[in-house]
Design a protein around this motif. Structure first.
Motif, short mmCIF file in Angstrom:
data_model
loop_
_atom_site.label_atom_id
_atom_site.label_comp_id
_atom_site.label_asym_id
_atom_site.label_seq_id
_atom_site.Cartn_x
_atom_site.Cartn_y
_atom_site.Cartn_z
N LEU A 148 -1.57 -2.80 -2.09
CA LEU A 148 -2.63 -3.54 -1.39
C LEU A 148 -2.98 -4.83 -2.14
CD1 LEU A 148 -4.72 -3.65 0.92
CD2 LEU A 148 -6.33 -2.59 -0.63
N LEU A 149 -3.17 -4.72 -3.46
CA LEU A 149 -3.59 -5.90 -4.21
C LEU A 149 -2.43 -6.84 -4.48
CD1 LEU A 149 -6.05 -4.38 -6.83
CD2 LEU A 149 -6.60 -5.74 -4.83
N THR A 150 -1.24 -6.29 -4.79
CA THR A 150 -0.16 -7.17 -5.21
C THR A 150 0.61 -7.75 -4.03
OG1 THR A 150 1.36 -5.31 -5.41
CG2 THR A 150 0.18 -5.96 -7.39
N LEU A 151 0.72 -7.01 -2.94
CA LEU A 151 1.52 -7.48 -1.80
C LEU A 151 0.70 -7.70 -0.54
CD1 LEU A 151 4.46 -4.95 -2.26
CD2 LEU A 151 4.48 -7.36 -2.89
N GLY A 152 -0.54 -7.24 -0.55
CA GLY A 152 -1.35 -7.32 0.67
C GLY A 152 -0.93 -6.31 1.70
N LEU A 153 -0.32 -5.22 1.23
CA LEU A 153 0.26 -4.24 2.14
C LEU A 153 -0.55 -2.93 2.08
CD1 LEU A 153 2.89 -4.29 3.84
CD2 LEU A 153 3.86 -2.85 2.07
N PRO A 154 -1.23 -2.56 3.17
CA PRO A 154 -1.97 -1.30 3.15
C PRO A 154 -1.04 -0.11 3.44
CG PRO A 154 -2.37 -2.42 5.22
CD PRO A 154 -1.39 -3.27 4.44
N THR A 155 -1.17 0.97 2.68
CA THR A 155 -0.31 2.13 2.90
C THR A 155 -1.07 3.32 3.45
OG1 THR A 155 -0.64 2.78 0.61
CG2 THR A 155 1.31 1.49 1.10
N SER A 191 3.71 -7.51 -13.10
CA SER A 191 5.16 -7.62 -12.87
C SER A 191 5.48 -7.62 -11.39
CB SER A 191 5.93 -6.51 -13.59
OG SER A 191 5.09 -5.52 -14.07
N ILE A 192 4.75 -6.82 -10.59
CA ILE A 192 5.01 -6.83 -9.15
C ILE A 192 4.64 -8.19 -8.57
CG2 ILE A 192 4.46 -5.73 -6.94
CD1 ILE A 192 3.95 -3.18 -8.47
N VAL A 193 3.53 -8.75 -9.07
CA VAL A 193 3.11 -10.06 -8.59
C VAL A 193 4.19 -11.10 -8.88
CG1 VAL A 193 1.53 -11.95 -9.13
CG2 VAL A 193 0.63 -9.69 -8.60
N LYS A 194 4.78 -11.00 -10.10
CA LYS A 194 5.83 -11.95 -10.47
C LYS A 194 7.00 -11.85 -9.49
CE LYS A 194 5.74 -12.57 -14.98
NZ LYS A 194 5.98 -12.05 -16.33
N PRO A 229 -5.35 -10.54 0.08
CA PRO A 229 -4.76 -9.95 -1.11
C PRO A 229 -3.26 -10.20 -1.16
CG PRO A 229 -5.62 -8.25 0.35
CD PRO A 229 -5.92 -9.56 0.97
N GLY A 230 -2.73 -10.29 -2.35
CA GLY A 230 -1.32 -10.59 -2.51
C GLY A 230 -1.12 -11.35 -3.80
N PRO A 231 0.12 -11.76 -4.08
CA PRO A 231 0.39 -12.44 -5.35
C PRO A 231 -0.45 -13.70 -5.54
CG PRO A 231 2.28 -12.53 -3.86
CD PRO A 231 1.33 -11.55 -3.29
N SER A 262 -3.61 8.97 -6.48
CA SER A 262 -3.13 8.37 -5.23
C SER A 262 -4.00 7.20 -4.81
CB SER A 262 -3.17 9.40 -4.09
OG SER A 262 -1.98 10.11 -4.06
N ALA A 263 -5.32 7.38 -4.95
CA ALA A 263 -6.23 6.31 -4.55
C ALA A 263 -5.92 5.05 -5.34
CB ALA A 263 -7.68 6.75 -4.76
N ALA A 264 -5.67 5.21 -6.65
CA ALA A 264 -5.32 4.04 -7.47
C ALA A 264 -3.94 3.51 -7.08
CB ALA A 264 -5.36 4.40 -8.95
N GLY A 265 -3.01 4.43 -6.80
CA GLY A 265 -1.67 4.02 -6.42
C GLY A 265 -1.68 3.18 -5.15
N THR A 266 -2.56 3.54 -4.20
CA THR A 266 -2.67 2.80 -2.95
C THR A 266 -3.04 1.35 -3.19
OG1 THR A 266 -3.43 4.83 -1.97
CG2 THR A 266 -3.77 2.86 -0.69
N LEU A 267 -3.82 1.14 -4.26
CA LEU A 267 -4.28 -0.23 -4.53
C LEU A 267 -3.15 -1.12 -5.05
CD1 LEU A 267 -7.74 0.51 -6.16
CD2 LEU A 267 -7.28 -0.29 -3.85
N VAL A 268 -2.06 -0.51 -5.58
CA VAL A 268 -0.97 -1.34 -6.10
C VAL A 268 -0.37 -2.22 -5.00
CG1 VAL A 268 1.29 -1.34 -7.20
CG2 VAL A 268 -0.48 0.22 -8.00
#
Lengths: 164, 51, 505
Positions: free
Chosen positions: C319-326, C134-137, C344-346, C311-317
């Motif tokens: 990163l993978l969907t937007l290409g944004l490292p937190t 859904s974030i990718v969409k 990385p990104g949509p 948190s580690a998994a949350g960080t990947l959201v």
């Protein structure tokens, strides 16, 4: 210039003032370099010089802010530092840098290894340098021969792997 | 209304304290006692941890 | 296809023996670096970047993610047995965990940490899988200006919003942005800030910078400290298994920790450690045994250990969907993607679904591996703790320089390593955060490119940046995140303190 309303002034932080000066220098270099670029902004009006210019001005502003905090003594307390161990590690890295292409990876890195160990309390260099060289050589053999990483070879490496 | 505002403010200040403690420990510094208290952490016990 | 079908397909990719091997290497390395104090997942991934240059992209990325997950598991071991957190995300675990170990309950403490990590990792990875589409969409409608706004938001939150000094956070960020300008301009091909030095034309190597900051700077800082603590391992006595009461007291903190840690990890605010502190505060408030807190309450281990894995998994959201490292580790992982020419990104979900879903699915497998690796084999990891500090740091610096030399065997590159290492040391000494400079160096060129694209689309009209509602909202949040904390700090610390004391009831 100075308004003596907050007397007595809190301790002035000289080290932080030096940081502020450093930021001014970096910001200045960025502005100077961006002035020399031909600004091919095209349609947008934003070219290769624009972002460095913004960053340069921002660093100048941050330098002023740093200077104010330094004069007011707002920087956090620093833990007292032991200089010799820090210098041993820096010396180790410098030695490795200079010896790398002359003496090869194992000897140069072995010296870094021994100097670092000394910084953390293993003082006997006569023991740690040979240990470091042997260890670095094993690492060199694994990474350059098996994983095909390009690591500079020196006399020691050529002695044992004559074909490099 | 006032109650809701209060609980949001309290949640935010807990979050702020957590971030402050996290950034202090990251830099090997001892976090402020007020932040630790906010998180329900005993400062003397916390400082016994080798950072 | 639904997320479920993609995930099933991903499991097919991840079950490939080679991928399983990469995952196993990743989690083993991750646990080891988690156990060892002084090296974290960010540094380990940075060290491995040059080594994995010629390996398979999917496998390498699976290995990196395994390191991230594994670090979260391993960090608890040192916290509990040594009172020395191997990882900043495990600091709070030491508070209750070490007390438990001293009372002879080290086994249950390690068990609740490992099982909690497993459950949190499982739930959070599934959340990642089902949220990502859904974030990718949503992100597919993003143009240059939205991406630029997103990056500005990341810059502000990583550097200024939450740290203890906006000044030092911003200084660190702008130093990173300044370094990002070095090299040939991507759009016009002009050399910037290279002063005629050919080595600078390619720009500053992210790996050199990251290794210098995390390995050399940290080693210098630890070496320079006057007070050297002597560590003492507390032996695991008694049963390592949790009894019925331990289970009853653990399962709720695991779940709460998961749901605290996951969103915090996805938020661009810093690392996994923030969720652990929040989880601890929550558990202390909700507990039926307040007297045990500070003396070895199992909830204080279960909650935070679940939170850091979530948190580690949350960080990947993001990163993978937007290409944004937190976080710093995510920023290095982004560099890992870029090393293989992947962004990385949509679009990556559309162009390379096998890789993305294989990566997500392999996290589920890695998580199961970690449970096996950590519970029965705990004795093995404890042995790692007995490596003396001089050898440990000498080894860290050996591998740090190995990575740099392997990527580019030149004296110039080593000189940069040394210079940035000293910079990292000075920054630590004066309380400058490290993450913003790394994020600035990695995201800087991307933000500049998006800004210039947005402005050339609008033919130089700056108002375009706020004409899209999404971009305007993101920039608005960024402005608030910059200004509100400044006002709060300026309003006087004394007032805040008394207010906090008053709320403590």
């Amino acid at each position: 210039m100075s308004v003596n309303r907050h007397e007595p002034p809190r301790r002035r932080d000289t080290a932080a003032l030096i940081i502020a000066a450093g930021l001014v220098v970096i910001g200045g270099v960025m502005l100077w370099d961006s002035a020399r670029l031909a600004d091919l902004g095209g349609y947008s009006g934003v070219g290769p010089a624009s972002v460095p210019r913004v960053v340069g001005f921002a660093l100048m502003g941050l330098a002023a802010w740093t200077a104010i905090e330094a004069l007011r003594g707002d920087f956090p307390q620093r833990a007292p530092q032991n200089a010799p161990p820090v210098l041993w590690i820096v010396a180790g890295l410098a030695a490795q840098l200079m010896l790398l292409h002359v003496a090869g990876f194992s000897i140069a890195t072995g010296i870094l290894f021994a100097f670092t160990a000394r910084a953390f309390g293993k003082r006997n260099l006569a023991m740690t340098i040979p240990i470091g060289i042997v260890f670095a050589f094993v690492v060199w053999a694994i990474f350059s021969q098996l994983l095909m990483l390009h690591l500079p070879a020196g006399p020691l490496e050529h002695l044992i792997f004559p074909r490099g | 209304m006032h109650r809701a505002y209060h609980s949001i403010a309290s949640a935010l200040s807990t979050l702020r304290a957590a971030i402050a403690v996290a950034s202090a420990t990251e830099a090997h510094r001892h976090p402020a006692a007020a932040d630790l208290r906010r998180l329900g952490i005993d400062a003397t016990k916390f400082n016994a941890i080798h950072l | 296809m639904s997320a479920f079908e993609f995930l099933m397909q991903g499991l097919g990719t991840a079950a490939d023996p080679m991928m399983l091997l990469y995952a196993l290497i990743g989690v083993t390395l991750g646990t080891a670096v988690g156990v060892l104090p002084g090296i974290g997942p960010a540094l380990t991934v940075a060290l491995l970047l040059p080594v994995t240059y010629r390996l398979d992209p999917a496998g390498s990325l699976i290995m990196f993610a395994g390191i991230y997950y594994g670090g979260m598991y391993g960090g608890s071991t040192t916290s509990i047995l040594l009172n020395t957190p191997g990882e900043s995300a495990s600091i709070i675990t030491a508070l209750e965990g070490n007390k438990m170990a001293r009372k002879g309950r080290g086994g249950p403490a390690l068990a609740t940490a490992a099982i909690g990590s497993f459950i949190a990792g499982l739930i959070a990875t599934l959340l990642l899988a089902f949220l990502a589409p859904s974030i990718v969409k949503l992100a597919l409608v993003f143009g240059p200006r939205e991406y630029f706004a997103l990056m500005v938001l990341a810059f502000v939150t990583v550097s200024a919003a939450f740290g203890d000094s906006a000044l030092r956070g911003l200084t660190s960020l702008f130093l990173g942005l300044a370094l990002a300008c070095v090299g040939i301009d991507q759009l016009t091909g002009q050399a910037r800030l290279s002063f005629g030095v050919p080595e600078l034309l390619d720009g500053i190597e992210v790996t050199t910078m990251a290794v210098a900051m995390f390995a050399v700077g940290e080693a210098l800082f630890i070496a320079g400290q006057r007070v050297q603590v002597e560590d003492e391992v507390t032996a695991v006595k008694g049963s390592i298994w949790m009894n019925r009461r331990d289970w009853a007291r653990s399962w709720k903190p695991w779940l709460r920790g998961t749901f605290i840690g996951f969103p915090i990890g996805a938020m661009p605010a810093g690392g996994a450690e923030i969720g652990t502190f929040l989880s601890y505060a929550t558990e202390k408030k909700l507990t039926k045994h307040p007297e045990e807190f500070g003396n070895g309450a199992i909830e204080g281990v279960a909650g935070p250990e679940a939170a850091n894995n979530a948190s580690a998994a949350g960080t990947l959201v993001p990163l993978l969907t937007l290409g944004l490292p937190t976080s710093a580790t995510a920023a290095i992982m982004l560099a890992g993607f870029q090393q293989f020419g992947l962004q990385p990104g949509p679009l990556l979900f559309a162009t390379n679904p096998t890789l993305v879903w294989g990566l997500i699915a392999s996290l589920l497998i890695a998580n199961a591996m970690l449970l096996v690796l950590n519970l029965p084999l705990i004795g093995l990891w404890v042995k790692l703790l007995t490596v003396p500090k001089p050898w440990l740091y000498a080894g860290i610096l050996l591998f740090a320089t190995l990575g740099t030399i392997g990527a580019n065997p030149s004296a110039f590159e080593l000189g940069m390593l040394l210079a940035f290492g000293v910079l990292g040391y000075v920054m630590r000494l004066f309380g400058y955060p490290i993450a913003p400079i790394v994020v600035g160096l990695i995201l800087g060129p991307m933000a500049e490119q998006q800004l210039r694209r947005a402005l050339s689309i609008s033919q130089g009209d700056w108002t375009t940046l706020v004409q899209s509602p999404i971009a305007a909202v993101l920039l608005g949040i960024a402005a608030l995140a910059l200004i509100v904390p400044l006002i709060l700090r300026a309003r006087g610390k004394g007032e805040v303190l008394s207010q906090l004391a008053g709320e403590e009831d």
